[in-house]
Design a protein around this motif. Structure first.
Motif, mmCIF file in Angstrom:
data_model
loop_
_atom_site.group_PDB
_atom_site.id
_atom_site.type_symbol
_atom_site.label_atom_id
_atom_site.label_comp_id
_atom_site.label_asym_id
_atom_site.label_seq_id
_atom_site.Cartn_x
_atom_site.Cartn_y
_atom_site.Cartn_z
ATOM 1 N N GLU A 288 20.063 30.873 -7.756
ATOM 2 C CA GLU A 288 19.407 29.815 -8.531
ATOM 3 C C GLU A 288 20.212 29.436 -9.763
ATOM 4 O O GLU A 288 20.099 28.330 -10.281
ATOM 5 C CB GLU A 288 18.000 30.254 -8.950
ATOM 6 C CG GLU A 288 16.992 30.291 -7.820
ATOM 7 C CD GLU A 288 16.741 28.923 -7.219
ATOM 8 O OE1 GLU A 288 16.864 27.925 -7.933
ATOM 9 O OE2 GLU A 288 16.447 28.861 -6.010
ATOM 10 N N ASN A 289 21.011 30.370 -10.271
ATOM 11 C CA ASN A 289 21.791 30.054 -11.466
ATOM 12 C C ASN A 289 23.269 30.235 -11.187
ATOM 13 O O ASN A 289 23.695 31.277 -10.682
ATOM 14 C CB ASN A 289 21.387 30.945 -12.641
ATOM 15 C CG ASN A 289 22.120 30.534 -13.912
ATOM 16 O OD1 ASN A 289 22.306 29.353 -14.165
ATOM 17 N ND2 ASN A 289 22.531 31.507 -14.692
ATOM 18 N N VAL B 182 28.591 34.633 -13.797
ATOM 19 C CA VAL B 182 28.092 33.476 -14.541
ATOM 20 C C VAL B 182 28.205 33.722 -16.040
ATOM 21 O O VAL B 182 28.672 32.863 -16.808
ATOM 22 C CB VAL B 182 26.631 33.170 -14.151
ATOM 23 C CG1 VAL B 182 26.020 32.154 -15.110
ATOM 24 C CG2 VAL B 182 26.558 32.657 -12.723
ATOM 25 N N GLN B 183 27.779 34.913 -16.475
ATOM 26 C CA GLN B 183 27.850 35.216 -17.903
ATOM 27 C C GLN B 183 29.291 35.267 -18.395
ATOM 28 O O GLN B 183 29.592 34.805 -19.505
ATOM 29 C CB GLN B 183 27.148 36.548 -18.184
ATOM 30 C CG GLN B 183 26.867 36.806 -19.654
ATOM 31 C CD GLN B 183 25.831 35.861 -20.254
ATOM 32 O OE1 GLN B 183 25.385 34.918 -19.596
ATOM 33 N NE2 GLN B 183 25.464 36.079 -21.495
ATOM 34 N N ASP C 151 24.887 44.435 -3.800
ATOM 35 C CA ASP C 151 25.572 44.250 -5.081
ATOM 36 C C ASP C 151 25.709 42.791 -5.494
ATOM 37 O O ASP C 151 25.957 42.497 -6.670
ATOM 38 C CB ASP C 151 26.981 44.866 -5.022
ATOM 39 C CG ASP C 151 26.957 46.382 -4.931
ATOM 40 O OD1 ASP C 151 25.911 46.972 -5.272
ATOM 41 O OD2 ASP C 151 27.980 46.966 -4.513
ATOM 42 N N LEU C 152 25.574 41.862 -4.556
ATOM 43 C CA LEU C 152 25.895 40.466 -4.850
ATOM 44 C C LEU C 152 25.045 39.834 -5.963
ATOM 45 O O LEU C 152 25.601 39.135 -6.822
ATOM 46 C CB LEU C 152 25.789 39.620 -3.576
ATOM 47 C CG LEU C 152 27.006 39.668 -2.654
ATOM 48 C CD1 LEU C 152 26.739 38.896 -1.375
ATOM 49 C CD2 LEU C 152 28.247 39.129 -3.353
ATOM 50 N N PRO C 153 23.720 40.028 -6.019
ATOM 51 C CA PRO C 153 22.967 39.373 -7.091
ATOM 52 C C PRO C 153 23.475 39.747 -8.487
ATOM 53 O O PRO C 153 23.616 38.879 -9.357
ATOM 54 C CB PRO C 153 21.532 39.864 -6.866
ATOM 55 C CG PRO C 153 21.474 40.162 -5.407
ATOM 56 C CD PRO C 153 22.824 40.727 -5.070
ATOM 57 N N GLY C 154 23.768 41.038 -8.697
ATOM 58 C CA GLY C 154 24.288 41.458 -9.990
ATOM 59 C C GLY C 154 25.664 40.888 -10.262
ATOM 60 O O GLY C 154 25.967 40.492 -11.408
ATOM 61 N N LEU C 155 26.511 40.822 -9.253
ATOM 62 C CA LEU C 155 27.855 40.274 -9.450
ATOM 63 C C LEU C 155 27.809 38.780 -9.759
ATOM 64 O O LEU C 155 28.621 38.275 -10.549
ATOM 65 C CB LEU C 155 28.701 40.527 -8.196
ATOM 66 C CG LEU C 155 29.082 41.977 -7.915
ATOM 67 C CD1 LEU C 155 29.827 42.088 -6.595
ATOM 68 C CD2 LEU C 155 29.938 42.541 -9.054
ATOM 69 N N ILE C 156 26.852 38.081 -9.152
ATOM 70 C CA ILE C 156 26.705 36.655 -9.467
ATOM 71 C C ILE C 156 26.317 36.480 -10.931
ATOM 72 O O ILE C 156 26.923 35.685 -11.670
ATOM 73 C CB ILE C 156 25.659 35.997 -8.543
ATOM 74 C CG1 ILE C 156 26.153 35.972 -7.097
ATOM 75 C CG2 ILE C 156 25.341 34.576 -9.010
ATOM 76 C CD1 ILE C 156 25.102 35.569 -6.091
ATOM 77 N N ASP C 157 25.319 37.225 -11.374
ATOM 78 C CA ASP C 157 24.886 37.114 -12.774
ATOM 79 C C ASP C 157 26.019 37.463 -13.742
ATOM 80 O O ASP C 157 26.245 36.761 -14.744
ATOM 81 C CB ASP C 157 23.697 38.044 -13.040
ATOM 82 C CG ASP C 157 22.368 37.434 -12.614
ATOM 83 O OD1 ASP C 157 22.347 36.228 -12.298
ATOM 84 O OD2 ASP C 157 21.357 38.159 -12.604
#
Length: 398
Positions: free
Chosen positions: A93-94, A142-143, A133-139
């Motif tokens: 989503e982000n 992005v940061q 692991d992907l959701p954390g790596l995306i966040d």
């Protein structure tokens, strides 16, 4: 009554055809396929090739996943893979808004190492840890693009592009076409900001893949040829990687030509890829598997696309999978060869190839529609019950 778990693609095509109020002749005209072939596919006498499925899906206004029965929800729940998909949806989503974090993200080199590990897991078809692991790596990626600057920011964009590449693979392979489309859009946004021509080419390579599922082969070929033109004379941080991308682009064009039943064009693209592979040797880069071996396995797959199953088997005799070769590609090769052996009338060799695919890339094999269709075809044709085939069928959920 729910559809049988042993329902093959042909029976699904028939079911959707009847729901649309079409006779076989009507669907054959809409899909531009012969009525005779449609009849044989619906009753399981002929294989439903990817091109055939795409043509019928387009004519019936459904997705190829609908006709293939994907995603295989029961099997995904059994392996608890379904519960790992939703966090990825939420993570996707982000992609462009900084997060309200109280602490700074990890240093980009550390983040990059983890993304590279995920890309290796993708190539080796080791999906469970990668997906977790992907959701954390995306966040984190992005940061990082919002807090870093200069070369570190560029590398952070590369990291973000890598995560979207991984999401596309798992979503596409498991039949979540909507999520794969989102990942492709995110990659289109990210690649130019990473300032790496190979990533823009990767987007084109994947976009061409999606056009094949909708039978828009004209668009797919234009996408590939446009990307090849863009790569000409491009400066790059990894010039050898650009050659790898050019090579796989020609292979993708060969597959598209094969699905269009244009053997001359397919052979011409294979020849260009083969010449380039002889120049580069085995050269994995940008998350692709490139080299002479990959050209060989594509030749086998394209012969199968053209329904030349005997020729596919003959071509496979010259293919030697190197030790340590990419497991996802090796698995695909054994799946393609199993299909060719099945329809060439070699059930023992077909099952052996299926077992090789399982050993090479078990998660990929378990959820691949080609495997399910091949197993169902073998079961329909067995004259004497095979315990090994029954065990295999149980393993994939049939």
């Amino acid at each position: 009554m729910p559809p049988s778990i042993e329902e093959h693609t042909g029976t699904r095509i028939a079911r959707y055809r009847k729901q649309r109020g079409l006779l076989q002749q009507g669907l054959a005209l809409r899909a531009n396929v012969s009525k005779s072939l449609l009849s044989k596919v619906e009753c399981g006498q002929k294989p439903a090739s990817p091109a055939f499925v795409a043509a019928c899906a387009r004519a019936l206004s459904v997705s190829t996943s609908d006709l293939l029965g994907q995603p295989y929800a029961k099997e995904l729940r059994r392996d608890r893979m379904d519960e790992l998909i939703q966090p990825i949806r939420e993570g996707m989503e982000n992609w462009d808004i900084p997060l309200d974090w109280g602490t700074a993200p990890r240093a980009v080199p550390l983040l990059r190492a983890d993304v590279q590990r995920a890309l290796v897991q993708r190539r080796q078809a080791e999906y469970t840890d990668m997906v977790r692991d992907l959701p954390g790596l995306i966040d984190e990626s992005v940061q990082a693009v919002h807090t870093a600057s200069g070369e570190e920011q560029r590398q952070a964009y590369e990291c973000l592009a890598g995560t979207f590449r991984c999401v596309f693979t798992v979503a596409w392979n498991f039949g979540y076409v909507d999520l794969a489309t989102v990942a492709l859009d995110r990659l289109a946004w990210t690649a130019p900001r990473a300032d790496e021509p190979g990533l823009a080419a990767m987007h084109a390579y994947l976009r061409a893949q999606t056009t094949m599922s909708s039978a828009r082969y004209d668009i797919g070929m234009r996408v590939i040829d446009g990307a090849l033109r863009d790569l000409e004379g491009q400066g790059a941080r990894r010039p050898a990687g650009i050659k790898a991308m050019q090579g796989v682009m020609h292979l993708r064009a060969a597959v598209i030509a094969g699905r269009r039943k244009d053997q001359d064009h397919a052979d011409a693209r294979l020849a260009r890829a083969r010449a380039l592979a002889q120049e580069t040797g085995e050269l994995p880069d940008y998350g692709v598997t490139w080299g002479p071996t990959n050209v060989g396995v594509h030749a086998v797959a394209i012969a199968s696309e053209l329904n030349e199953f005997g020729r596919a088997v003959e071509l496979a005799e010259d293919v030697r999978i190197p030790r340590g070769w990419t497991r996802s590609r090796a698995g695909h090769h054994w799946m393609d060869l199993a299909r060719a052996h099945t329809w060439a009338g070699h059930p023992t060799q077909a099952l052996d190839c299926l077992q090789r695919a399982r050993r090479a890339a078990p998660q990929q094999t378990r959820y691949h529609p080609t495997v399910r269709e091949t197993v169902l075809a073998l079961k329909r044709r067995e004259r004497k019950r095979s315990a090994d085939l029954a065990q295999y069928a149980e393993w994939i959920g049939l």
